[in-house]
Scaffold this active site. Sequence first.
Site, short mmCIF file in Angstrom:
data_model
loop_
_atom_site.label_atom_id
_atom_site.label_comp_id
_atom_site.label_asym_id
_atom_site.label_seq_id
_atom_site.Cartn_x
_atom_site.Cartn_y
_atom_site.Cartn_z
N SER A 22 -0.04 114.72 32.41
CA SER A 22 0.82 115.17 33.50
C SER A 22 2.25 114.68 33.34
CB SER A 22 0.26 114.71 34.86
OG SER A 22 0.17 113.30 34.92
N TYR A 171 -5.60 93.17 27.98
CA TYR A 171 -5.00 94.45 27.59
C TYR A 171 -5.19 94.72 26.11
CZ TYR A 171 -1.43 97.92 26.42
OH TYR A 171 -0.77 99.03 25.94
N LYS A 175 -6.92 98.00 24.49
CA LYS A 175 -6.17 98.94 23.65
C LYS A 175 -6.76 98.99 22.25
CE LYS A 175 -3.02 101.96 23.92
NZ LYS A 175 -3.12 103.05 24.88
#
Length: 292
Positions: A22, A171, A175
Amino acid sequence: MSDAIPNTGFFAGKTVFITGASRGIGKEIALKLAKDGANIVVAAKTATAHPKLPGTIYTAAEEIEKAGGHALPCVVDVRDESAVKAAVDAAVKRFGGIDILINNASAISLTNTEDTDMKRYDLMHSINTRGTYLLTKTCLPYLKKGKNPHILNISPPLDMDPKWFGPHVGYTMAKFGMSMCVLGHHEEFRPFGIAVNALWPLTAIWTSAMEFLSHGGDSAGNRKASIMSDSAYVILTQDSTKFTGNFLIDEEILRKHGVKDFEQYECVKGASLIPDFFVPAKSYEARFGSKL
């Protein structure tokens, strides 16, 4: 969008499923492929406008159509297996199959262990690693039938240097989970001729999300998302039976394909570039002339 990598029409009629499309990098890739006449499945959570972040799946779909593509906006939380299956089914019903999957959706929290609450930890792992795995699994039967099928994860080269783990281990694990999918899936899917690669930026990329997180900060030192869309275009045109299992850096792949002018990608021309996280030492040293 840039013209450093010209559109050739290669993706005309191909169906591309992109998560997190988006806005940002996902949308930029979608628009680049749309110029060829691709069918784009815009899979993201944003059905209504965020008060501080522009763009929804519907506004992205309008831009894709204007660029020359065909769009199917789907409200998808990649953590929701039923929503993922429904979107894949809708894509196949509308376009007849899936040729390319781009796992772009991601959650981030650059916090240490003490400051990372478990709700945020679960969010990162559920979106980044589990979401990538789930989308790949769900699209797989259709990718097996696709034309020059590719999976592209927007994730970094695997590098076990502690400097990438120490500051934000939660994180980094999430990832790198996306990158481990590349490592495993490229080998698993080799017999089916499905390419599985990873793409990561050398420098920070300026997006609306970056602007929001920096509270309207300065884009100097960042590059435009078009460097990632040009890189993705190059990768996805490669022979899927041969070009697989690669962990690619945007500038390096473009240099190999003849791009020499990288100033065109700079948000503020001449500003000192800011390296992204997880950039391998050899890539950093080759570009910036010093060690990390």
